[in-house]
Design an enzyme around this catalytic site. Structure first.
Site, mmCIF file in Angstrom:
data_model
loop_
_atom_site.group_PDB
_atom_site.id
_atom_site.type_symbol
_atom_site.label_atom_id
_atom_site.label_comp_id
_atom_site.label_asym_id
_atom_site.label_seq_id
_atom_site.Cartn_x
_atom_site.Cartn_y
_atom_site.Cartn_z
ATOM 1 N N LYS A 1 0.904 -1.107 0.047
ATOM 2 C CA LYS A 1 0.191 0.008 0.006
ATOM 3 C C LYS A 1 0.803 1.258 0.147
ATOM 4 C CE LYS A 1 -4.191 1.149 0.243
ATOM 5 N NZ LYS A 1 -5.580 0.528 -0.413
ATOM 6 N N ASP B 1 -7.100 4.444 -4.619
ATOM 7 C CA ASP B 1 -7.632 4.370 -3.232
ATOM 8 C C ASP B 1 -8.220 5.562 -2.956
ATOM 9 O OD1 ASP B 1 -7.912 2.578 -0.559
ATOM 10 O OD2 ASP B 1 -7.203 4.486 0.234
HETATM 11 P P1 NAP Z 1 -13.077 8.005 -2.660
HETATM 12 O O1 NAP Z 1 -13.502 7.635 -3.749
HETATM 13 O O2 NAP Z 1 -12.032 9.110 -2.243
HETATM 14 O O3 NAP Z 1 -14.169 8.149 -1.485
HETATM 15 C C1 NAP Z 1 -14.123 8.254 -0.312
HETATM 16 C C2 NAP Z 1 -15.451 8.864 0.270
HETATM 17 O O4 NAP Z 1 -15.293 8.615 1.661
HETATM 18 C C3 NAP Z 1 -15.747 10.275 -0.029
HETATM 19 O O5 NAP Z 1 -17.063 10.213 -0.116
HETATM 20 C C4 NAP Z 1 -15.054 10.861 1.409
HETATM 21 O O6 NAP Z 1 -15.900 12.173 1.671
HETATM 22 C C5 NAP Z 1 -15.468 9.899 2.569
HETATM 23 N N1 NAP Z 1 -14.594 10.258 3.436
HETATM 24 C C6 NAP Z 1 -12.893 10.186 3.254
HETATM 25 N N2 NAP Z 1 -12.588 10.459 4.499
HETATM 26 C C7 NAP Z 1 -13.686 10.536 5.166
HETATM 27 C C8 NAP Z 1 -13.741 10.916 6.748
HETATM 28 N N3 NAP Z 1 -12.630 10.994 7.480
HETATM 29 N N4 NAP Z 1 -15.001 10.877 7.367
HETATM 30 C C9 NAP Z 1 -15.860 10.730 6.716
HETATM 31 N N5 NAP Z 1 -16.099 10.471 5.218
HETATM 32 C C10 NAP Z 1 -14.877 10.155 4.608
HETATM 33 O O7 NAP Z 1 -12.304 6.629 -1.959
HETATM 34 P P2 NAP Z 1 -12.747 5.043 -2.114
HETATM 35 O O8 NAP Z 1 -11.985 4.614 -3.383
HETATM 36 O O9 NAP Z 1 -14.354 5.245 -2.347
HETATM 37 O O10 NAP Z 1 -12.504 4.345 -0.829
HETATM 38 C C11 NAP Z 1 -13.106 4.256 0.133
HETATM 39 C C12 NAP Z 1 -12.744 3.339 1.138
HETATM 40 O O11 NAP Z 1 -12.847 1.979 0.449
HETATM 41 C C13 NAP Z 1 -11.446 3.515 1.814
HETATM 42 O O12 NAP Z 1 -11.449 3.010 2.952
HETATM 43 C C14 NAP Z 1 -10.676 2.692 0.805
HETATM 44 O O13 NAP Z 1 -9.355 2.154 1.494
HETATM 45 C C15 NAP Z 1 -11.424 1.398 0.697
HETATM 46 N N6 NAP Z 1 -11.263 0.498 -0.549
HETATM 47 C C16 NAP Z 1 -11.192 1.072 -1.917
HETATM 48 C C17 NAP Z 1 -10.975 0.338 -2.850
HETATM 49 C C18 NAP Z 1 -11.075 0.833 -4.144
HETATM 50 O O14 NAP Z 1 -11.192 -0.059 -5.090
HETATM 51 N N7 NAP Z 1 -11.392 1.990 -4.437
HETATM 52 C C19 NAP Z 1 -10.834 -1.129 -2.726
HETATM 53 C C20 NAP Z 1 -10.744 -1.577 -1.370
HETATM 54 C C21 NAP Z 1 -11.074 -0.866 -0.402
HETATM 55 P P3 NAP Z 1 -15.187 13.134 1.202
HETATM 56 O O15 NAP Z 1 -15.104 13.682 -0.504
HETATM 57 O O16 NAP Z 1 -15.656 14.651 1.877
HETATM 58 O O17 NAP Z 1 -13.677 13.368 1.588
#
Ligand code: NAP
Length: 448
Positions: free
Chosen positions: A129, A169
């Site tokens: 990561k 991510d």
């Molecule tokens: P993303 O597209 O950047 O979206 C993140 C979302 O979470 C946004 O709506 C953001 O709101 C919100 N958020 C971030 N920090 C926050 C906080 N401290 N409190 C409340 N809301 C918060 O990211 P993503 O890819 O969807 O990832 C979301 C989660 O899934 C993470 O834990 C990531 O590690 C996990 N994940 C992602 C993938 C993938 O393929 N993308 C795969 C496995 C796991 P704001 O816009 O207000 O910041």
């Protein structure tokens, strides 16, 4: 956990001592180690060969300065890092996170989780990561490009399709992957498609990669419901976040007949009892990059709130899909009291240990992120497969593979939980099934 020489408690104490000030990493390690005592009792070789201690120590960690110029010409300095945690099963694989909160503890917790998640997919990928404390929010495309180029100028020397393969991510989507890939290609003079996943569909990306994590989490929740003799059909669902994982979890829940009535961002949450309009969500979040409050400005049946929490909204299925430790003990108690049947983690470690304990005691099904959100990385592995064979699969075929993988991951976790005398405990099932595969490969490859 009780302390004897080489016991899990002793190993954990050593992790604390060697990694001070890294609470998220400690939390992730503890959650896995708590499941492993019966495994070590059955496999004394793993104790002698100190497999658990070795898994807790990353194979390599790099940290570097990233200097770039903003649109006003001012010099900006960020910190980049990559933790190459474990390569027993394949090249390091795991996303890059660009968010101001990024630090070594968060990257190590994510990398540690990734080892077991990637093992659960059954695909040949190790765990890693990375990221930077850079905030893309409010930055122009040109600024994001200059940052990505500066970041890759340092990181490229550690990457390679057989070495380390990052993906997106939080804060890293297709735009950022494009800039990162372009810079890697420029520096190395190689069109090495398989060095990054999450690429655009026109230049080596896989169908369904964008949708995969959210789709997979919804499919996993549906399997959990099937174990309870029901399904997603007709269920009221709450999703936290409104990013990549959240949006496509909403879409798949709807395809499975459920109604998503709430989602959030880091400022507040929206509720629409009629069900969220996923196309409008995509328009607001993916194209306009606006706040979730805009949704309520445009939909008369929706309301927006910055007080309380999205978990106050009564639902039968909860899909935490924002960030780590966003669902605490009191939120878990509220969900349980409101009749929630299952929780499947779209995000990584969104539930605190106390929150998970509440679910366990209340009999709420709990699917840990390393299993429930493995669809993203599994589809990344499918992207690598297509890049290696210069092939391109259809959306339907790729989605079929993803669904099969998620059903299989759920089955593996459920069966392992039964084998170790804890039926229904998917945390134990995921930790043990993932660990056994990595441990066996590490043991076979000798001391390193
Ligand atoms: P993303 O597209 O950047 O979206 C993140 C979302 O979470 C946004 O709506 C953001 O709101 C919100 N958020 C971030 N920090 C926050 C906080 N401290 N409190 C409340 N809301 C918060 O990211 P993503 O890819 O969807 O990832 C979301 C989660 O899934 C993470 O834990 C990531 O590690 C996990 N994940 C992602 C993938 C993938 O393929 N993308 C795969 C496995 C796991 P704001 O816009 O207000 O910041």
């Amino acid at each position: 956990m009780s302390a004897t020489p080489h016991s899990i408690e002793t190993i954990y104490a050593d992790v604390l001592r060697r990694n001070p000030g890294q609470p998220e990493f400690h939390q992730a390690v503890r959650e896995v180690l708590e499941s492993l005592t019966p495994v070590l009792e059955r496999n004394p070789d793993y104790v002698d060969h100190r497999i658990v201690e070795r898994i807790c120590e990353p194979e390599r960690q790099v940290m570097f300065r990233v200097c770039w110029q903003d649109d006003s010409g001012a010099v900006q300095i960020n910190r980049g890092m990559r933790v190459e945690f474990n390569s027993a099963l394949g090249p390091y694989k795991g996303g890059l996170r660009f968010h101001p909160s990024v630090n070594v503890s968060i990257v190590k917790f994510l990398g540690f989780e990734q080892i077991f998640k990637n093992a659960l997919t059954g695909m040949p990928i190790g765990g890693g990561k990375g990221g930077a404390d850079f905030d893309p929010k409010g930055r122009s495309d040109a600024e994001v490009m200059r940052f990505c180029q500066a970041f890759m100028t340092e990181l490229y020397r550690h990457l390679g399709e057989y070495t380390d393969v990052p993906a997106g991510d939080i804060g890293v989507g297709e735009r950022e992957i494009g800039f990162l890939f372009g810079q890697y290609k420029r520096i190395t003079n190689r069109y090495e498609s398989g060095v990054l996943t999450g690429k655009g569909l026109d230049w080596g990306g896989a169908q369904v990669r964008t949708e995969a994590t959210g789709y997979g989490a919804a499919v996993f929740a549906n399997e959990m419901l099937a174990d309870r003799g029901t399904s997603m059909d007709g269920k009221q669902v709450v999703v936290s976040g409104s990013g990549n994982v959240a949006i496509y979890a909403v879409e798949k829940v709807q395809q499975l007949g459920g109604t998503v009535i709430a989602c959030s961002d880091s400022n507040g949450y929206i509720v629409d009892e009629k069900g969220l309009d996923v196309e409008l969500l995509k328009q607001i979040k993916e194209r306009e990059r606006a706040r979730i409050s805009v949704y309520a400005d445009r939909v008369s049946t929706a309301s927006y709130s910055e007080s309380g929490s999205v978990w106050d909204v009564p639902c039968q299925v909860a899909l935490p899909s924002a960030t780590q430790n966003e669902l605490d003990e009191s939120a878990a108690a509220t969900l349980a009291k409101n009749g929630c049947l299952v929780v499947a983690e779209g995000a990584n470690m969104p539930t605190t240990p106390a929150g998970a304990a509440v679910f366990r005691e209340a009999g709420v099904g709990f699917g840990p992120g390393k299993a429930a959100n493995a669809g993203g990385v599994a589809t990344s592995a499918l992207e690598m497969q297509q890049n290696a064979s210069r092939d391109r699969w259809t959306f339907e075929y790729t989605e079929h593979r993803l669904t099969e993988l998620m059903v299989d991951i759920h089955r593996r976790c459920a069966e392992t939980a039964i084998e170790y005398g804890q039926p229904g405990n998917l945390v134990v099932g995921a930790n043990i099934a993932g660990f056994m595969q990595v441990a066996s490969a590490m043991d076979a490859q000798g001391l390193m």
